[in-house]
Design a protein around this motif. Structure first.
Motif, PDB file in Angstrom:
ATOM      1  N   MET A 291      72.159 -79.415 -22.250  1.00  8.72           N
ATOM      2  CA  MET A 291      71.680 -78.581 -23.359  1.00  8.72           C
ATOM      3  C   MET A 291      70.709 -77.518 -22.835  1.00  8.72           C
ATOM      4  SD  MET A 291      70.288 -79.692 -27.120  1.00  8.72           S
ATOM      5  CE  MET A 291      70.420 -78.492 -28.484  1.00  8.72           C
ATOM      6  N   ALA A 292      69.944 -77.865 -21.798  1.00 10.00           N
ATOM      7  CA  ALA A 292      69.058 -76.865 -21.186  1.00 10.00           C
ATOM      8  C   ALA A 292      69.880 -75.736 -20.557  1.00 10.00           C
ATOM      9  CB  ALA A 292      68.159 -77.524 -20.137  1.00 10.00           C
ATOM     10  N   TYR A 293      71.035 -76.085 -19.972  1.00 13.36           N
ATOM     11  CA  TYR A 293      71.915 -75.036 -19.440  1.00 13.36           C
ATOM     12  C   TYR A 293      72.425 -74.145 -20.581  1.00 13.36           C
ATOM     13  CZ  TYR A 293      72.246 -77.627 -14.944  1.00 13.36           C
ATOM     14  OH  TYR A 293      71.987 -78.244 -13.749  1.00 13.36           O
TER      15      TYR A 293
ATOM     16  N   GLY B 114      70.776 -73.548 -23.189  1.00 11.94           N
ATOM     17  CA  GLY B 114      69.609 -72.711 -23.492  1.00 11.94           C
ATOM     18  C   GLY B 114      69.569 -71.484 -22.591  1.00 11.94           C
ATOM     19  N   ARG B 115      69.895 -71.687 -21.312  1.00  7.92           N
ATOM     20  CA  ARG B 115      69.953 -70.545 -20.386  1.00  7.92           C
ATOM     21  C   ARG B 115      71.051 -69.570 -20.796  1.00  7.92           C
ATOM     22  NH1 ARG B 115      70.741 -72.489 -14.425  1.00  7.92           N
ATOM     23  NH2 ARG B 115      70.986 -70.237 -14.215  1.00  7.92           N
TER      24      ARG B 115
ATOM     25  N   THR C 271      69.609 -67.612 -23.766  1.00  5.57           N
ATOM     26  CA  THR C 271      68.543 -66.639 -23.491  1.00  5.57           C
ATOM     27  C   THR C 271      69.028 -65.538 -22.551  1.00  5.57           C
ATOM     28  OG1 THR C 271      67.588 -68.046 -21.743  1.00  5.57           O
ATOM     29  CG2 THR C 271      66.667 -68.259 -23.966  1.00  5.57           C
ATOM     30  N   ASN C 272      70.166 -65.740 -21.882  1.00  6.55           N
ATOM     31  CA  ASN C 272      70.800 -64.628 -21.171  1.00  6.55           C
ATOM     32  C   ASN C 272      71.454 -63.656 -22.163  1.00  6.55           C
ATOM     33  OD1 ASN C 272      70.117 -65.715 -18.706  1.00  6.55           O
ATOM     34  ND2 ASN C 272      72.144 -66.577 -18.269  1.00  6.55           N
TER      35      ASN C 272
ATOM     36  N   GLN D 296      64.680 -65.080 -26.397  1.00 12.98           N
ATOM     37  CA  GLN D 296      64.551 -66.403 -27.024  1.00 12.98           C
ATOM     38  C   GLN D 296      63.971 -66.351 -28.429  1.00 12.98           C
ATOM     39  OE1 GLN D 296      62.621 -69.399 -24.622  1.00 12.98           O
ATOM     40  NE2 GLN D 296      62.243 -70.655 -26.429  1.00 12.98           N
ATOM     41  N   GLU D 297      63.075 -65.405 -28.689  1.00 13.31           N
ATOM     42  CA  GLU D 297      62.441 -65.367 -30.013  1.00 13.31           C
ATOM     43  C   GLU D 297      63.450 -65.078 -31.125  1.00 13.31           C
ATOM     44  OE1 GLU D 297      61.590 -63.669 -27.325  1.00 13.31           O
ATOM     45  OE2 GLU D 297      61.313 -61.521 -27.749  1.00 13.31           O
TER      46      GLU D 297
ATOM     47  N   ILE E 230      66.376 -66.701 -31.270  1.00  8.84           N
ATOM     48  CA  ILE E 230      67.156 -67.923 -31.505  1.00  8.84           C
ATOM     49  C   ILE E 230      66.514 -68.686 -32.658  1.00  8.84           C
ATOM     50  CG2 ILE E 230      68.045 -70.072 -30.515  1.00  8.84           C
ATOM     51  CD1 ILE E 230      67.740 -68.784 -27.738  1.00  8.84           C
ATOM     52  N   ARG E 231      67.269 -68.911 -33.695  1.00  7.05           N
ATOM     53  CA  ARG E 231      66.741 -69.575 -34.891  1.00  7.05           C
ATOM     54  C   ARG E 231      66.988 -71.089 -34.853  1.00  7.05           C
ATOM     55  NH1 ARG E 231      64.372 -65.670 -34.891  1.00  7.05           N
ATOM     56  NH2 ARG E 231      64.381 -63.950 -36.389  1.00  7.05           N
ATOM     57  N   SER E 232      68.134 -71.473 -34.317  1.00  7.93           N
ATOM     58  CA  SER E 232      68.439 -72.902 -34.247  1.00  7.93           C
ATOM     59  C   SER E 232      69.517 -73.134 -33.203  1.00  7.93           C
ATOM     60  CB  SER E 232      68.913 -73.440 -35.606  1.00  7.93           C
ATOM     61  OG  SER E 232      70.136 -72.832 -35.964  1.00  7.93           O
ATOM     62  N   CYS E 233      69.600 -74.378 -32.763  1.00  2.62           N
ATOM     63  CA  CYS E 233      70.627 -74.757 -31.794  1.00  2.62           C
ATOM     64  C   CYS E 233      70.940 -76.230 -32.012  1.00  2.62           C
ATOM     65  CB  CYS E 233      70.113 -74.515 -30.374  1.00  2.62           C
ATOM     66  SG  CYS E 233      71.356 -74.815 -29.105  1.00  2.62           S
ATOM     67  N   HIS E 234      72.206 -76.530 -32.150  1.00  2.00           N
ATOM     68  CA  HIS E 234      72.645 -77.911 -32.387  1.00  2.00           C
ATOM     69  C   HIS E 234      73.770 -78.244 -31.426  1.00  2.00           C
ATOM     70  CE1 HIS E 234      75.676 -80.662 -34.205  1.00  2.00           C
ATOM     71  NE2 HIS E 234      74.609 -81.415 -34.330  1.00  2.00           N
TER      72      HIS E 234
ATOM     73  N   THR F 273      64.821 -75.877 -25.041  1.00  2.45           N
ATOM     74  CA  THR F 273      65.023 -77.322 -25.206  1.00  2.45           C
ATOM     75  C   THR F 273      63.881 -78.155 -24.631  1.00  2.45           C
ATOM     76  OG1 THR F 273      66.254 -77.554 -23.126  1.00  2.45           O
ATOM     77  CG2 THR F 273      67.532 -77.001 -25.099  1.00  2.45           C
TER      78      THR F 273
ATOM     79  N   GLN G 196      71.707 -83.451 -30.897  1.00  7.97           N
ATOM     80  CA  GLN G 196      70.362 -82.896 -30.837  1.00  7.97           C
ATOM     81  C   GLN G 196      70.345 -81.534 -31.506  1.00  7.97           C
ATOM     82  OE1 GLN G 196      67.639 -84.509 -29.550  1.00  7.97           O
ATOM     83  NE2 GLN G 196      66.428 -82.829 -30.388  1.00  7.97           N
TER      84      GLN G 196
ATOM     85  N   PHE H  81      67.595 -78.261 -32.655  1.00 10.36           N
ATOM     86  CA  PHE H  81      66.285 -77.606 -32.682  1.00 10.36           C
ATOM     87  C   PHE H  81      66.339 -76.515 -33.739  1.00 10.36           C
ATOM     88  CE2 PHE H  81      66.906 -79.120 -28.381  1.00 10.36           C
ATOM     89  CZ  PHE H  81      65.657 -79.586 -27.978  1.00 10.36           C
TER      90      PHE H  81
END
Lengths: 133, 152
Positions: A62-64, A66-67, A70-71, A75-76, A78-82, B57, B88, B90
């Protein structure tokens, strides 16, 4: 407000192709993330739990993602991520993260997210909502 | 051993966490982050951040280092070797940065089984705020507990 051209429905995000996940990566991620579950770093523990080997933290994938996001946008925005974790990611796996704009609604775009293994197995599937400005 | 559904509604111990820039750089290294916004203060400031931003995250793992960590599960008899992460989410309210002090308040909101009890699901919500109460994010965590002895 209209979506920017690069946020139209069907837009594919620049894929993020990751190197193989080493045991070192799992150890670093355990320490950096705070997830110390031994199933990800201790092969003795993993075998006792019935696994052949350790496997990657779902949150590393999930961190990947995120990358990937944000690419695509600051990031500001991004409202949500599931995500739903669909399959285990084995140690040494090489993940690819992909995203595709699936909907545009006023100032918000929905991005479908997938992480997959080289054989096509989907490991994470989800979506993010991102503001266009 | 199944987790009792009676834990639904339980608030776990709240956790106050100082966000350290070095920790954010360590996280960036662990995930192979190459965008300097997440490691270089000048790049972060050029992108409009007062300090290094907390990446999307990062908030997840802070809770696991708290007093309850995994212990609230192990005290219920959960075998961590049979625990999987199901989902998960956020939802972001505002950006957090290095130097912020954040308060995490986890709460168990649902416990349910599937496959005739072979899989048990625990849904947890965590509110993340600053110490002044202003919202940063809400997290939804679904844990899946395998009960191998149950034939689902």
């Amino acid at each position: 407000m209209t979506a920017q051209a690069d946020m139209a429905v069907g837009t594919e995000l620049q894929p993020l192709v990751l190197p193989p996940i080493s045991r070192t990566t799992l150890a670093l991620f355990a320490g950096a993330s705070g997830d110390h579950n031994p199933i990800h770093v201790d092969v003795d523990f993993a075998r006792a739990a019935g696994m052949d080997d350790v496997f990657a933290h779902g949150m590393l994938s999930m961190a990947y993602l995120g990358r990937l996001l944000t690419n695509f946008a600051p990031q500001e925005r991004i409202r949500s991520c599931h995500v739903r974790f669909a399959a285990i990611t084995p140690v040494h796996a090489s993940l690819t993260c992909t995203g595709r704009v699936s909907a545009v609604n006023n100032s918000l775009v929905t991005v479908e997210l997938v992480t997959s293994l080289p054989d096509g197995t989907v490991t994470l599937i989800g979506e993010a909502v991102v503001a266009t400005s | 051993m199944p987790v009792p559904t009676s834990i639904t509604g339980t608030y776990l111990t709240p956790l106050t966490v100082y966000i350290d820039a070095g920790r954010l750089r360590f996280f960036a290294k662990a995930i192979g982050q190459t965008d300097p916004v997440y490691t270089d203060l000048e790049a972060a400031r050029a992108a409009g951040h007062p300090q290094l931003p907390v990446p999307p995250t990062f908030l997840f793992g802070l809770e696991l280092e708290g007093p309850d960590g995994f212990s609230w599960l192990t005290e219920l008899g959960v075998d961590l070797g049979q625990l999987l992460h199901g989902e998960q989410t956020f939802s972001y309210r505002s950006m957090a940065h290095a130097g912020d002090t954040l308060v995490l308040q986890p709460r168990i909101v649902d416990v349910y089984t599937k496959k005739a009890g072979a899989l048990e699901f625990i849904r947890k919500h965590t509110a993340v705020t600053r110490t002044d109460g202003s919202p940063v994010a809400e997290l939804v965590n679904v844990l899946v507990l395998r009960h191998p002895g149950v034939n689902g």
